[in-house]
Structures are given as structure tokens and as C-alpha cells.
Design a protein around this motif. Sequence first.
Motif, PDB file in Angstrom:
ATOM      1  N   MET A 110      27.945  10.635  59.102  1.00 12.36           N
ATOM      2  CA  MET A 110      27.050  11.534  59.841  1.00 12.36           C
ATOM      3  C   MET A 110      26.801  11.022  61.256  1.00 12.36           C
ATOM      4  SD  MET A 110      24.291  12.697  56.903  1.00 12.36           S
ATOM      5  CE  MET A 110      23.478  13.893  57.972  1.00 12.36           C
ATOM      6  N   MET A 111      27.872  10.903  61.992  1.00  9.41           N
ATOM      7  CA  MET A 111      27.809  10.309  63.324  1.00  9.41           C
ATOM      8  C   MET A 111      26.978  11.170  64.279  1.00  9.41           C
ATOM      9  SD  MET A 111      31.789   9.077  63.591  1.00  9.41           S
ATOM     10  CE  MET A 111      31.713   8.545  65.297  1.00  9.41           C
ATOM     11  N   PRO A 112      25.942  10.598  64.877  1.00 12.82           N
ATOM     12  CA  PRO A 112      25.133  11.348  65.845  1.00 12.82           C
ATOM     13  C   PRO A 112      25.791  11.376  67.221  1.00 12.82           C
ATOM     14  CG  PRO A 112      24.246   9.143  65.606  1.00 12.82           C
ATOM     15  CD  PRO A 112      25.398   9.253  64.627  1.00 12.82           C
ATOM     16  N   GLN A 113      26.823  10.534  67.396  1.00 11.14           N
ATOM     17  CA  GLN A 113      27.561  10.438  68.646  1.00 11.14           C
ATOM     18  C   GLN A 113      28.927   9.875  68.321  1.00 11.14           C
ATOM     19  OE1 GLN A 113      24.798   7.110  69.915  1.00 11.14           O
ATOM     20  NE2 GLN A 113      26.689   6.323  70.857  1.00 11.14           N
ATOM     21  N   CYS A 114      29.836   9.968  69.278  1.00  9.84           N
ATOM     22  CA  CYS A 114      31.139   9.354  69.093  1.00  9.84           C
ATOM     23  C   CYS A 114      31.045   7.897  69.527  1.00  9.84           C
ATOM     24  CB  CYS A 114      32.200  10.091  69.919  1.00  9.84           C
ATOM     25  SG  CYS A 114      33.836   9.333  69.818  1.00  9.84           S
ATOM     26  N   PHE A 115      31.006   7.002  68.552  1.00 11.06           N
ATOM     27  CA  PHE A 115      30.900   5.580  68.866  1.00 11.06           C
ATOM     28  C   PHE A 115      32.214   5.085  69.469  1.00 11.06           C
ATOM     29  CE2 PHE A 115      27.759   6.184  65.453  1.00 11.06           C
ATOM     30  CZ  PHE A 115      26.630   5.724  66.113  1.00 11.06           C
ATOM     31  N   LYS A 116      32.092   4.356  70.576  1.00 12.14           N
ATOM     32  CA  LYS A 116      33.255   3.910  71.334  1.00 12.14           C
ATOM     33  C   LYS A 116      33.126   2.431  71.676  1.00 12.14           C
ATOM     34  CE  LYS A 116      33.687   8.469  73.531  1.00 12.14           C
ATOM     35  NZ  LYS A 116      33.683   9.216  74.816  1.00 12.14           N
ATOM     36  N   PRO A 117      34.228   1.805  72.049  1.00 10.99           N
ATOM     37  CA  PRO A 117      34.147   0.401  72.491  1.00 10.99           C
ATOM     38  C   PRO A 117      33.241   0.277  73.715  1.00 10.99           C
ATOM     39  CG  PRO A 117      36.426   1.069  72.141  1.00 10.99           C
ATOM     40  CD  PRO A 117      35.612   2.309  72.059  1.00 10.99           C
ATOM     41  N   ILE A 139      40.595   4.197  60.225  1.00 11.59           N
ATOM     42  CA  ILE A 139      39.265   4.401  60.795  1.00 11.59           C
ATOM     43  C   ILE A 139      38.952   5.883  60.873  1.00 11.59           C
ATOM     44  CG2 ILE A 139      37.912   4.161  62.925  1.00 11.59           C
ATOM     45  CD1 ILE A 139      39.497   1.568  63.466  1.00 11.59           C
ATOM     46  N   GLY A 140      37.811   6.277  60.314  1.00  9.65           N
ATOM     47  CA  GLY A 140      37.426   7.685  60.332  1.00  9.65           C
ATOM     48  C   GLY A 140      35.960   7.872  60.653  1.00  9.65           C
ATOM     49  N   GLY A 141      35.593   9.126  60.848  1.00  9.69           N
ATOM     50  CA  GLY A 141      34.197   9.445  61.102  1.00  9.69           C
ATOM     51  C   GLY A 141      33.853  10.795  60.504  1.00  9.69           C
ATOM     52  N   THR A 142      32.581  10.991  60.187  1.00  5.41           N
ATOM     53  CA  THR A 142      32.117  12.280  59.683  1.00  5.41           C
ATOM     54  C   THR A 142      31.044  12.816  60.618  1.00  5.41           C
ATOM     55  OG1 THR A 142      30.170  11.756  58.296  1.00  5.41           O
ATOM     56  CG2 THR A 142      32.332  11.194  57.407  1.00  5.41           C
ATOM     57  N   ALA A 143      31.023  14.137  60.751  1.00  9.41           N
ATOM     58  CA  ALA A 143      30.050  14.760  61.646  1.00  9.41           C
ATOM     59  C   ALA A 143      29.706  16.151  61.145  1.00  9.41           C
ATOM     60  CB  ALA A 143      30.613  14.840  63.063  1.00  9.41           C
ATOM     61  N   HIS A 144      28.536  16.634  61.560  1.00 10.13           N
ATOM     62  CA  HIS A 144      28.123  18.010  61.290  1.00 10.13           C
ATOM     63  C   HIS A 144      27.979  18.800  62.583  1.00 10.13           C
ATOM     64  CE1 HIS A 144      27.077  17.932  56.921  1.00 10.13           C
ATOM     65  NE2 HIS A 144      27.066  16.632  57.159  1.00 10.13           N
ATOM     66  N   LYS A 145      27.923  18.101  63.703  1.00  7.50           N
ATOM     67  CA  LYS A 145      27.733  18.759  64.987  1.00  7.50           C
ATOM     68  C   LYS A 145      29.082  18.996  65.651  1.00  7.50           C
ATOM     69  CE  LYS A 145      23.098  16.855  65.722  1.00  7.50           C
ATOM     70  NZ  LYS A 145      22.207  16.101  66.621  1.00  7.50           N
ATOM     71  N   LEU A 146      29.308  20.247  66.065  1.00 11.74           N
ATOM     72  CA  LEU A 146      30.591  20.636  66.618  1.00 11.74           C
ATOM     73  C   LEU A 146      30.967  19.810  67.845  1.00 11.74           C
ATOM     74  CD1 LEU A 146      32.945  22.668  66.422  1.00 11.74           C
ATOM     75  CD2 LEU A 146      31.627  24.194  67.910  1.00 11.74           C
ATOM     76  N   GLY A 147      30.017  19.593  68.739  1.00  9.13           N
ATOM     77  CA  GLY A 147      30.296  18.835  69.950  1.00  9.13           C
ATOM     78  C   GLY A 147      30.694  17.405  69.665  1.00  9.13           C
ATOM     79  N   VAL A 148      29.987  16.775  68.717  1.00 12.45           N
ATOM     80  CA  VAL A 148      30.318  15.399  68.334  1.00 12.45           C
ATOM     81  C   VAL A 148      31.705  15.352  67.697  1.00 12.45           C
ATOM     82  CG1 VAL A 148      29.692  13.462  66.838  1.00 12.45           C
ATOM     83  CG2 VAL A 148      27.904  14.724  68.051  1.00 12.45           C
ATOM     84  N   ALA A 149      32.000  16.330  66.843  1.00 10.59           N
ATOM     85  CA  ALA A 149      33.305  16.377  66.178  1.00 10.59           C
ATOM     86  C   ALA A 149      34.435  16.485  67.197  1.00 10.59           C
ATOM     87  CB  ALA A 149      33.361  17.555  65.215  1.00 10.59           C
ATOM     88  N   LYS A 150      34.275  17.336  68.195  1.00  7.54           N
ATOM     89  CA  LYS A 150      35.310  17.489  69.219  1.00  7.54           C
ATOM     90  C   LYS A 150      35.496  16.200  70.013  1.00  7.54           C
ATOM     91  CE  LYS A 150      35.974  21.188  71.561  1.00  7.54           C
ATOM     92  NZ  LYS A 150      35.838  22.343  72.477  1.00  7.54           N
ATOM     93  N   GLU A 151      34.395  15.524  70.295  1.00  3.80           N
ATOM     94  CA  GLU A 151      34.491  14.276  71.039  1.00  3.80           C
ATOM     95  C   GLU A 151      35.205  13.203  70.229  1.00  3.80           C
ATOM     96  OE1 GLU A 151      31.713  11.211  73.689  1.00  3.80           O
ATOM     97  OE2 GLU A 151      30.771  12.830  72.544  1.00  3.80           O
ATOM     98  N   ILE A 152      34.935  13.171  68.923  1.00  3.51           N
ATOM     99  CA  ILE A 152      35.614  12.214  68.040  1.00  3.51           C
ATOM    100  C   ILE A 152      37.124  12.444  68.088  1.00  3.51           C
ATOM    101  CG2 ILE A 152      35.993  11.576  65.626  1.00  3.51           C
ATOM    102  CD1 ILE A 152      32.980  12.178  65.177  1.00  3.51           C
ATOM    103  N   ILE A 153      37.526  13.699  67.997  1.00  5.68           N
ATOM    104  CA  ILE A 153      38.952  14.027  68.015  1.00  5.68           C
ATOM    105  C   ILE A 153      39.584  13.631  69.349  1.00  5.68           C
ATOM    106  CG2 ILE A 153      40.657  15.876  67.874  1.00  5.68           C
ATOM    107  CD1 ILE A 153      38.592  17.441  66.157  1.00  5.68           C
ATOM    108  N   GLU A 154      38.950  14.058  70.425  1.00  2.00           N
ATOM    109  CA  GLU A 154      39.537  13.878  71.753  1.00  2.00           C
ATOM    110  C   GLU A 154      39.476  12.431  72.250  1.00  2.00           C
ATOM    111  OE1 GLU A 154      37.324  16.800  73.876  1.00  2.00           O
ATOM    112  OE2 GLU A 154      38.610  18.471  73.213  1.00  2.00           O
ATOM    113  N   SER A 155      38.644  11.609  71.590  1.00  2.52           N
ATOM    114  CA  SER A 155      38.545  10.205  72.007  1.00  2.52           C
ATOM    115  C   SER A 155      39.821   9.428  71.741  1.00  2.52           C
ATOM    116  CB  SER A 155      37.381   9.520  71.280  1.00  2.52           C
ATOM    117  OG  SER A 155      37.703   9.299  69.903  1.00  2.52           O
TER     118      SER A 155
END
Length: 345
Positions: A110-117, A139-155
Amino acid sequence: MKDIILGKTGIKVPQNGFGALPIQRVSIEEAVRILKKAYDGGMRFFDTARAYSDSEIKLGEAFGTGYIKREDIIIATKTAAKTPEEFWKDLDTSLANLKTEYIDVYQLHMMPQCFKPGDGTGLYECLVEAKRQGKIRHIGGTAHKLGVAKEIIESGLYETLQYPMSYLATDKEVELIHLCNKHEMGFISMKGLAGGLITNSKAAMAFISQFDGAVPIWGIQRESELDEWLAFMDSTPTMDDSIKAFIEKERKELMGDFCRGCGYCMPCTVGIQINQCNRMSLMLRRAPSASWLNEYWQAEMEKINDCIECGKCMTHCPYELQIPTLLRKNLEDYHEVLAGNRKVQ
């Protein structure tokens, strides 16, 4: 049942996974029996989390005691850690619970943000180090917020994304699957039954079967539920005109302002179980049960009268719902059922 590959992980599994959240509600003996039957029936992807009480332990009892070769299944689990100390504690606990030396897909929950280095949390650095040590493989992440999900993908930092996906999803949400494919990421589809609002497993399976690179994890608690999904291993539903028409009817009825039950809004300032109370009317209509009308739920629903409209819940809702308004509407509908003006089975 077709096999799918989860992006650059190279993981190849049938497009029919096991969501292990519900097995925390049954005995260890029952859970182990269901899990082994799932494996024997062809399921190979099993998803759990530290947050699911003893779910990991039950998976460990089923598959960590020599019943199968470890490499024959894929285990995904999650941590909701907020600090590196919590991360390593959770990871070691998960490895012990699952009776395994490694976790195939380790996800930030349930990532509230895209965690990055270098973001100051140290969480992404922990993932990289755990992978270097061989404790996790992907390495994976889960999200419910569309914006966070897109950032995870594009990171480009994560190998899988887990996100709610059912035939009630918006076009923007469905686009996430295509975006994952473009970035060679695996897509793990959770809440394929929209938290119980969808009751047609054939239509649910036909919907997700349209997409490559996506594995659904069906939340399974009872053997009868498992049997439905296992039946699709040999005869997988495909999207046809009748299923399309059914889904369109469902979407017209359910799309819009309804609660998906994700729980991001919790905890409530005055103790309302928002994620259940806010969709009580739909549950009475879609999954009717007299148990929704017992003294416990009556008392929980009456807590809606205590709502002070502080707005805290709305700031966390990924679907931007007007939660206090929806709560009051659900309470009105609930009172109608109790008064006998509406029926429930």
C-alpha cells in the motif's frame, strides 16, 4: 488456461493465482488443505503479506515442509514497513513464517508514494540490498492510488505492480496493464471481485484473461470458492458477446461513487468502520446475508450518526469519494432493510 510471464522477472505462471488474505480466517488445518488443493489443481502463484496475521504461517505449513519443491511455486509477500529497521524485521519474519530461504516477489505494501533511492526513507535501498543477499528475487510494490501506480511503473525501479483490477475498473486503470507491458513489468491483479461486489466468477476470469502480463490473485477462503477457479484451468472463459453484455450491465449499475473497500480512509476519527459501512447498501443487494443485520453490524452502522465530518477520510480516499455523504445514504438504506421495506436473503 494460458501461462503468462510477469515482465522482466521472467516468472511464468498460469493466469490464475491464489490470494491468501482470506485464509487467515480459517484453521491451519483447513488452510493447508485448501492451499495444497490449489497447487494440485494447477495454481502456482501465491500472494500473502505480513499484515495478513497468520497467512504466511499457513503457507509455510503447506509448502515449506517438503510437500513440493520450493522452485515449483512462486511466493509473493509484502511489508508495510516505514523504516529500514521495520523492513528487515518483517523480511526475516516472513522468511521464517514461510519456511523458505527466499521470497520470489517482495512488495512494499500500500505504497503512499513511489519510494526511490535517496528519498530519505531508505526503503528502496533495503529492497536492493535484500535482493543482493538473495533473500528476495524480485522487487515489487502495491498501490491503490492511480497516480502512485503510474509513478511506480514509470520509475523503472520496480519489477511488478499490484493494483486493484476488475471489470468495474475505469479506462485509466485498465491502461495501467498496458503501461506495465510497455515497461516490461508484471501486473498482479488484486480485488478482481471488487471486495465481494462481483459475484460472477466466469465474467471476472474472462475479463482478466484478455490481458497479457497480468496474473489475478483471487481471494480464497472456502474450498467451494477454490473449486470455481480451478474449474477454469481446463476450461477458461473467454470474452464473448454474452459476457460483454453482462459486464456492461454491471458497469452501468455499479460504476461511479461506490466504495471499493480498500481501507485507505481508515482509521476513522470516531471509530466508524468506513470500508464496510460505506458499502453496506451494495453488499445487502449484491451479496445478501442476514448476518449483515445482526446486533454487531447494527451497532457499527449506528456509529455513522457520530460522524463529525472532519474530512480526514476524504483526504486519503484514492477514489475521491464524498465519504460522509455516502455513509449517511448507506445508513438510510440500512434502516429501510431493518424496517422491512427492503428484503435480504
